[in-house]
Structures are given as C-alpha cells and as structure tokens.
Design a protein around this motif. Structure first.
Motif, mmCIF file in Angstrom:
data_model
loop_
_atom_site.group_PDB
_atom_site.id
_atom_site.type_symbol
_atom_site.label_atom_id
_atom_site.label_comp_id
_atom_site.label_asym_id
_atom_site.label_seq_id
_atom_site.Cartn_x
_atom_site.Cartn_y
_atom_site.Cartn_z
ATOM 1 N N PHE A 70 0.872 -1.168 0.000
ATOM 2 C CA PHE A 70 0.000 0.000 0.000
ATOM 3 C C PHE A 70 0.912 1.222 0.000
ATOM 4 O O PHE A 70 1.545 1.539 1.011
ATOM 5 N N HIS A 71 1.025 1.863 -1.173
ATOM 6 C CA HIS A 71 1.918 3.005 -1.335
ATOM 7 C C HIS A 71 1.132 4.284 -1.078
ATOM 8 O O HIS A 71 0.114 4.551 -1.730
ATOM 9 N N TYR A 72 1.623 5.084 -0.124
ATOM 10 C CA TYR A 72 0.941 6.318 0.247
ATOM 11 C C TYR A 72 1.590 7.507 -0.457
ATOM 12 O O TYR A 72 2.814 7.586 -0.583
ATOM 13 N N MET A 73 0.748 8.428 -0.904
ATOM 14 C CA MET A 73 1.220 9.596 -1.636
ATOM 15 C C MET A 73 0.252 10.747 -1.425
ATOM 16 O O MET A 73 -0.793 10.596 -0.790
ATOM 17 N N GLY A 74 0.597 11.913 -1.965
ATOM 18 C CA GLY A 74 -0.247 13.092 -1.808
ATOM 19 C C GLY A 74 0.367 14.085 -0.833
ATOM 20 O O GLY A 74 1.438 13.856 -0.262
ATOM 21 N N LYS A 75 -0.294 15.210 -0.629
ATOM 22 C CA LYS A 75 0.152 16.180 0.360
ATOM 23 C C LYS A 75 0.037 15.556 1.753
ATOM 24 O O LYS A 75 -0.870 14.746 2.000
ATOM 25 N N PRO A 76 0.935 15.896 2.683
ATOM 26 C CA PRO A 76 0.909 15.264 4.004
ATOM 27 C C PRO A 76 -0.435 15.382 4.706
ATOM 28 O O PRO A 76 -0.819 14.489 5.470
ATOM 29 N N ASP A 116 5.728 -3.548 -9.754
ATOM 30 C CA ASP A 116 5.040 -2.311 -10.110
ATOM 31 C C ASP A 116 5.906 -1.119 -9.740
ATOM 32 O O ASP A 116 6.698 -1.168 -8.792
ATOM 33 N N VAL A 117 5.729 -0.037 -10.479
ATOM 34 C CA VAL A 117 6.493 1.194 -10.285
ATOM 35 C C VAL A 117 5.515 2.329 -9.998
ATOM 36 O O VAL A 117 4.420 2.378 -10.567
ATOM 37 N N VAL A 118 5.911 3.257 -9.123
ATOM 38 C CA VAL A 118 5.072 4.415 -8.840
ATOM 39 C C VAL A 118 5.901 5.685 -8.992
ATOM 40 O O VAL A 118 7.067 5.734 -8.606
ATOM 41 N N ILE A 119 5.299 6.703 -9.602
ATOM 42 C CA ILE A 119 5.931 8.004 -9.811
ATOM 43 C C ILE A 119 5.469 8.943 -8.705
ATOM 44 O O ILE A 119 4.268 9.183 -8.543
ATOM 45 N N SER A 120 6.414 9.481 -7.950
ATOM 46 C CA SER A 120 6.083 10.377 -6.847
ATOM 47 C C SER A 120 6.491 11.807 -7.207
ATOM 48 O O SER A 120 7.681 12.090 -7.346
ATOM 49 N N PRO A 121 5.524 12.716 -7.372
ATOM 50 C CA PRO A 121 5.863 14.113 -7.704
ATOM 51 C C PRO A 121 6.595 14.790 -6.553
ATOM 52 O O PRO A 121 6.537 14.322 -5.402
ATOM 53 N N PRO A 122 7.278 15.911 -6.813
ATOM 54 C CA PRO A 122 8.048 16.585 -5.763
ATOM 55 C C PRO A 122 7.218 17.023 -4.568
ATOM 56 O O PRO A 122 7.751 17.103 -3.457
ATOM 57 N N TRP A 123 5.938 17.302 -4.754
ATOM 58 C CA TRP A 123 5.106 17.789 -3.660
ATOM 59 C C TRP A 123 4.503 16.665 -2.829
ATOM 60 O O TRP A 123 3.803 16.917 -1.849
ATOM 61 N N VAL A 149 4.280 13.174 -0.458
ATOM 62 C CA VAL A 149 4.856 12.203 0.471
ATOM 63 C C VAL A 149 5.022 10.876 -0.261
ATOM 64 O O VAL A 149 4.263 10.571 -1.187
ATOM 65 N N HIS A 150 6.002 10.083 0.140
ATOM 66 C CA HIS A 150 6.110 8.734 -0.401
ATOM 67 C C HIS A 150 6.538 7.782 0.711
ATOM 68 O O HIS A 150 7.561 7.974 1.357
ATOM 69 N N MET A 151 5.722 6.776 0.932
ATOM 70 C CA MET A 151 6.009 5.724 1.909
ATOM 71 C C MET A 151 5.059 4.579 1.610
ATOM 72 O O MET A 151 4.086 4.731 0.865
ATOM 73 N N GLY A 152 5.347 3.429 2.175
ATOM 74 C CA GLY A 152 4.485 2.294 1.906
ATOM 75 C C GLY A 152 4.548 1.256 3.001
ATOM 76 O O GLY A 152 5.481 1.222 3.819
#
Length: 278
Positions: free
Chosen positions: A217-223, A235-242, A244-247
């Motif tokens: 479960f990959h978490y992303m988005g603004k904090p 699988d690959v996930v693209i994390s934009p600069p803005w 969070v990235h964790m899983g």
C-alpha cells in the motif's frame, strides 16, 4: 517508442481523483515482459522508466524516434542511464562493446553519449531509468557488496531495513540521477520511515521481491491529504516533488528508489512526523 507518457501533475489534481485516476497517472505496470524491452516516459524530471527481459534472445536499447530531427540518434545522446538486474539469474550488458556480467541485484551506470547498449541473459530482468544529463561520467558497475548499507528502523516498529546507496556522489558519480536499493528485514513491512517530501526532486519507486499474492500500500499526496495506491510485484510508482512517499506491505519486500532534479544531496528532504499525516 514509448508505451505510455505520464504527464506532470499539480497537487489539486488529487482532489476528487478516483482510484483509477491515481493509478493511471502514477502507476507504471507491465514493464517486464519476456522477450521485450518496454519504455515509458514521465514529464517529471523527464524520466524514462523501462524494463528489459531478454529471455532467449538479446535486446538492444532503441534509437530515438522523435522529434524528427533526432530520429535515429542514440537514446543516450543527451541522457544517462541506470539499471539494476532484479531477476533471479545473471545477465550480460554490453555498452559500446564493453561487457559487464550482472548478477542478481548488480547495478550499472551508463554515461551520456553511449551509443550501443545490449541486454542478454535468460534469467535476467533489467530495470531501467534514464534522465537528461549535461556531462558524461565514467561507466561503472556496482554491487551491493561494495556498499556499506545504512541500517534504519527496528523490528519492534516493523521497519528494520538496509539502505544501499548505489548511485550517489560518494559511491558513483552522475549528472543527475540518484539510485539505491532498500531491503526490508523479515517481519518488517514499513518503508521510508519517517516519511518525507523533497520539493527539488521527483522520485520513482519499484517494488519487488513480493510473492504473487503480496501487495504494497503506497501512500502519496500532500501530508495533510494522503491517498494510496495498491501495488503488486514489479510495479512502479511516480512520486511528484510535492508528494509524500512511503508504503506498507503484506510482508517484507525490496524496493529501488531513483531520484532526479535540482541536486544530488540525499539529505535534501522535508521530514514529516507520522503524527503530522492525515
């Protein structure tokens, strides 16, 4: 030439996005297909994200097809390339006639200007990442045994892990790309703790070493407004600069992280306390 293009996104685009929207914009699947070299393109730092599975026959990095003025020129004319063999078997990569034997988990840095890159090895699976470069640095093979891992986390909090910094200034010079591999200890499932954001760079995660029925479960988005994507093996996930990235996974796994952007400083990050997330 590119199977799919991923366009850069604004944080507002997360509002009201469905799960399918998130997957379409940030998830890269199906890169590793027997006998094929698959490339995708992200406008985030102009990343090329790809996979090569030679199988019984060799594969070659293709030439450029666009724009028309560049057609036929080497793909790495103004780019550098990093790769890791994530397969169960060894393989061979040739760069302009120089041969490298890549065992499982070995990495290779290929400089800007390299014209002919070929992949072989029936048990090999090459994960490829390329970004624009301004200078050619030395061609170099890297193994996990050459790198002293950073040991982070603990079993009590289910995040004990070893972080191998493979392509960073103190291990292997590059123009822009940073790359490493994180291996979780058995019984640990959380990665990238504490979570963080780095506004000056985009980051790409490849999750692997998961069983067929395993998931992350990959978490992303603004904090303050987290979302998640459910991901499977390779699988690959693209994390934009803005973002969070964790899983967190259903069991221990490994992942390859790659960054590119304004600098090569591994510690350029805005660390978030877990209690700040919502």
């Amino acid at each position: 030439m590119f199977e799919k293009t991923y366009y850069a996104t604004h944080p507002d685009m997360m509002d009201g996005a469905s799960n399918e929207d998130l997957r379409d914009r940030h998830l890269v699947s199906g890169l590793f297909r027997e006998g094929e070299l698959v490339l995708t393109y992200s406008h985030g730092e102009r990343f090329i994200i790809g996979g090569a599975v030679p199988g019984a026959g060799p594969l070659a990095l293709p030439a450029q097809t666009e724009p028309e003025s560049a057609a036929g020129h080497p793909l790495l004319e103004r780019r550098e390339l990093a790769m890791v063999n994530i397969g169960a078997g060894a393989g061979v990569v040739e760069v302009d006639g120089t041969r490298f034997d890549l065992a499982p988990r070995d990495a290779l840095y290929v400089p800007m200007g390299s014209a002919d890159v070929r992949f072989s090895g029936e048990g090999a699976r090459y994960y490829l990442l390329s970004v624009p470069a301004h200078r050619a640095f030395p061609l170099r093979k890297l193994t996990l045994s050459e790198v002293t891992p950073m040991e982070r986390g603990e079993r009590a909090t289910s995040n004990a892990r070893k972080i191998y910094q493979l392509i960073l200034p103190h291990t292997c010079e590059s123009a822009s790309i940073c790359l490493g591999m994180t291996i979780l200890e058995p019984g640990s499932v959380w990665n990238t703790m504490p979570p963080h954001v780095h506004e000056r760079r985009s980051e790409i995660y490849l999750y692997f070493d998961l069983p067929q029925d395993g998931r992350v479960f990959h978490y992303m988005g603004k904090p303050e407004a987290l979302r998640h994507i459910v991901m499977g093996n390779e699988d690959v996930v693209i994390s934009p600069p803005w973002s969070v990235h964790m899983g967190a996974g259903t069991r221990a796994y490994s992942f390859i992280w790659a960054m590119a952007g304004e600098n090569l400083d591994y510690n350029d990050m805005d660390v978030k306390d877990i209690c700040q997330l919502c």
